[in-house]
Design a protein around this motif. Structure first.
Motif, short mmCIF file in Angstrom:
data_model
loop_
_atom_site.label_atom_id
_atom_site.label_comp_id
_atom_site.label_asym_id
_atom_site.label_seq_id
_atom_site.Cartn_x
_atom_site.Cartn_y
_atom_site.Cartn_z
N TRP A 52 2.37 2.60 -9.56
CA TRP A 52 3.56 2.76 -10.40
C TRP A 52 4.68 1.87 -9.90
CZ3 TRP A 52 2.87 5.74 -14.66
CH2 TRP A 52 1.76 6.61 -14.65
N SER A 53 5.37 1.22 -10.83
CA SER A 53 6.55 0.45 -10.48
C SER A 53 7.82 1.27 -10.70
CB SER A 53 6.63 -0.82 -11.32
OG SER A 53 6.72 -0.51 -12.71
N HIS A 54 7.75 2.27 -11.59
CA HIS A 54 8.90 3.12 -11.90
C HIS A 54 8.44 4.57 -11.99
CE1 HIS A 54 10.18 -0.85 -13.28
NE2 HIS A 54 11.43 -0.43 -13.24
N VAL A 55 9.03 5.43 -11.17
CA VAL A 55 8.76 6.88 -11.25
C VAL A 55 10.11 7.62 -11.10
CG1 VAL A 55 7.47 8.85 -10.33
CG2 VAL A 55 6.47 6.55 -10.19
N PRO A 56 10.87 7.69 -12.20
CA PRO A 56 12.15 8.43 -12.12
C PRO A 56 11.91 9.93 -12.07
CG PRO A 56 11.77 7.59 -14.34
CD PRO A 56 10.67 7.06 -13.50
N ARG B 209 6.50 3.57 -15.39
CA ARG B 209 5.85 2.30 -15.67
C ARG B 209 4.85 1.98 -14.57
NH1 ARG B 209 8.15 3.55 -19.48
NH2 ARG B 209 9.68 2.42 -20.76
N ARG B 210 3.71 1.37 -14.98
CA ARG B 210 2.71 0.97 -14.00
C ARG B 210 2.84 -0.52 -13.69
NH1 ARG B 210 -1.27 4.96 -13.13
NH2 ARG B 210 -2.42 3.40 -11.94
N THR C 214 0.82 -1.21 0.00
CA THR C 214 0.00 0.00 0.00
C THR C 214 0.85 1.26 0.00
OG1 THR C 214 -1.76 -1.18 1.17
CG2 THR C 214 -1.86 1.22 1.18
N VAL C 215 1.78 1.35 0.94
CA VAL C 215 2.59 2.57 1.05
C VAL C 215 3.55 2.71 -0.13
CG1 VAL C 215 4.26 3.80 2.47
CG2 VAL C 215 2.35 2.60 3.55
N THR C 216 4.09 1.60 -0.60
CA THR C 216 4.96 1.64 -1.78
C THR C 216 4.25 2.31 -2.95
OG1 THR C 216 6.23 -0.33 -1.17
CG2 THR C 216 6.12 0.22 -3.51
N LYS C 217 3.03 1.87 -3.22
CA LYS C 217 2.29 2.42 -4.35
C LYS C 217 1.81 3.84 -4.06
CE LYS C 217 2.81 -1.49 -6.47
NZ LYS C 217 3.61 -2.19 -5.46
N LEU C 218 1.46 4.14 -2.82
CA LEU C 218 0.96 5.47 -2.49
C LEU C 218 2.04 6.54 -2.68
CD1 LEU C 218 -1.46 7.10 -1.40
CD2 LEU C 218 -0.51 6.77 0.89
N ILE C 219 3.27 6.23 -2.29
CA ILE C 219 4.34 7.22 -2.44
C ILE C 219 4.70 7.41 -3.92
CG2 ILE C 219 6.74 7.74 -1.89
CD1 ILE C 219 4.69 8.10 0.40
N GLY C 220 4.66 6.34 -4.70
CA GLY C 220 4.86 6.49 -6.14
C GLY C 220 3.79 7.36 -6.76
N SER C 221 2.54 7.12 -6.37
CA SER C 221 1.43 7.93 -6.85
C SER C 221 1.57 9.38 -6.42
CB SER C 221 0.11 7.36 -6.32
OG SER C 221 -0.98 8.20 -6.64
#
Length: 412
Positions: A403-407, A393-394, A253-260
């Motif tokens: 997101w799996s990648h947010v450079p 990348r999502r 949850t937090v991994t994806k939330l911070i990417g978002s």
């Protein structure tokens, strides 16, 4: 607006398609407007998308059962889950198990974790940027940072040895990954789950002989009142179930939330500047992120009885998708729901990103604490930044979006 029906020819919702993984919110407006009780003939499931219906469904455990599993593949089999995890229990069995873990996630208990969480977040952020925490430096918010610290926090709490903590993340990712069109967990996903369960099982045996100051030791020592009134200790399989659930939810949850967050604030830089000017808004910003782009898109239940919604009867025994992410953008519940606004009136409707009712997220307070600390440190690091959009990348996962990648590049 009540143009409703069991299926509408040109309204299509496929939660296993590449289009859905790429942009889950694209299909929700028409579902809500034209097919609020949607039936997918290919996969034979129903879906509720309006806020009122989803909230009611999440609360009504007598009608919408969790006991048959948490994904379509499990629910379609029509068999109660043999491995007892709290997420796949209905009352009365659920109450005793929930009360045990609630003690670990009280506001006081979470606040006592602040120093550990802050240290863990800071350590991984420093590793992500290295010596380049300055203008012009680049790093990936997910791959270099948010993929690591949430699982580190929850596995520390559980008592997982350091050498296994990041492996837990990899096991979870493998178990949740779905290729477009794939419904059931892959063989490699099953293997990952088996290896994770074995690791927890062996850890439980160690803690029975040598208890520590961790959650698994506490669960071993805990007593629970069974359905027949007998007071008993938790079985190894139940403790492993707790650990698997908490490790998974705590990691994803937090991994994806911070990417978002990195993506959404890049698209709304004025609101990032508002946070810079007033860190007191971080809490409400997290709530708006959860509403606007929730990591968890839906929950799957099984109807216990025939239930009629908007004139459509969902038969007993049917899989039912409760689309919380759609509900969180329902114009009947929210003003300008597709607008990201950290100053939104939060009293308009019930937020559903962490569920609702008896299965509301156990670790919601911990997730909020982790996210608030991470956002605060990112504000310090990159008051101005830009996302490298061509390299974003999502993920392609069951239930989970993000997101799996947010450079990003830090700007002067």
């Amino acid at each position: 607006m009540d143009v409703v029906g069991q299926s509408v020819a040109d309204v299509h919702f496929d939660p296993f398609s590449a289009d859905f993984y790429d942009d889950p919110h694209a299909c929700y407006p028409r579902l809500r407007a034209e097919a609020p009780v949607y039936y997918n003939q290919t996969y034979e499931f129903y879906a509720l998308s309006r806020h009122a219906d989803v909230a009611a469904g999440l609360k009504d455990f007598a009608t919408y059962s969790s006991a048959y599993g948490v994904d379509l593949g499990m629910v379609r089999r029509g068999e109660k889950v043999p491995a007892k995890m709290i997420i796949s229990l209905d009352p009365p069995e659920h109450r005793a198990m929930r009360s045990l873990v609630n003690k670990v996630f009280t506001p006081r208990a979470i606040e006592e974790l602040r120093a550990m969480v802050s240290d863990t977040v800071g350590r991984f952020l420093a590793a992500a940027v290295g010596d380049a925490g300055s203008e012009g430096s680049e790093f990936d918010v997910v791959q270099d940072f948010s993929a690591y610290f949430p699982v580190e926090v929850i596995t520390q709490m559980l008592g997982v040895p350091e050498r296994f903590r990041q492996q837990v993340r990899l096991w979870i990712d493998e178990s949740l990954h779905r290729e477009p069109g794939q419904i059931d967990i892959s063989e490699s996903g099953k293997q990952a789950m088996a290896e994770m369960w074995l690791m927890y099982y062996e850890l439980i045996q160690q803690r029975r002989d040598d208890p520590g100051d961790d959650m698994i030791s506490a669960l071993i020592a805990a007593e629970v009142q069974r359905e027949d009134g007998a007071v008993d200790r938790l079985r190894d399989s139940e403790i492993a179930g707790f650990a698997t659930l908490l490790g998974g939810a705590g990691a994803e949850t937090v991994t994806k939330l911070i990417g978002s967050a990195a993506v959404t604030f890049a698209r709304h830089p004025d609101q990032w500047q508002q946070l810079l000017a007033d860190r007191g808004k971080i809490g409400v910003a997290i709530e708006e992120l959860l509403r606007y782009d929730a990591p968890v898109q839906y929950n799957v239940r099984r109807s216990n009885v025939d239930v009629t919604v908007h004139g459509v009867t969902i038969p007993a025994g049917a899989p039912v998708f409760l689309l919380g992410a759609s509900a969180n953008r329902d114009p009947e519940a929210w003003t300008a729901p597709d607008t990201f606004d950290i100053n939104r009136d939060r009293s308009e409707a019930q937020y559903l990103a962490f569920g609702y009712g008896i299965h509301s997220c156990l670790g919601a307070a911990l997730a909020r604490l982790e996210s608030a600390i991470a956002l605060d440190k990112l504000l310090d690091l990159m008051p101005r930044y830009e996302v490298q959009w061509d390299r974003c990348r999502r993920v392609s996962m069951q239930n989970v979006s993000g997101w799996s990648h947010v450079p990003v590049r830090i700007l002067p």
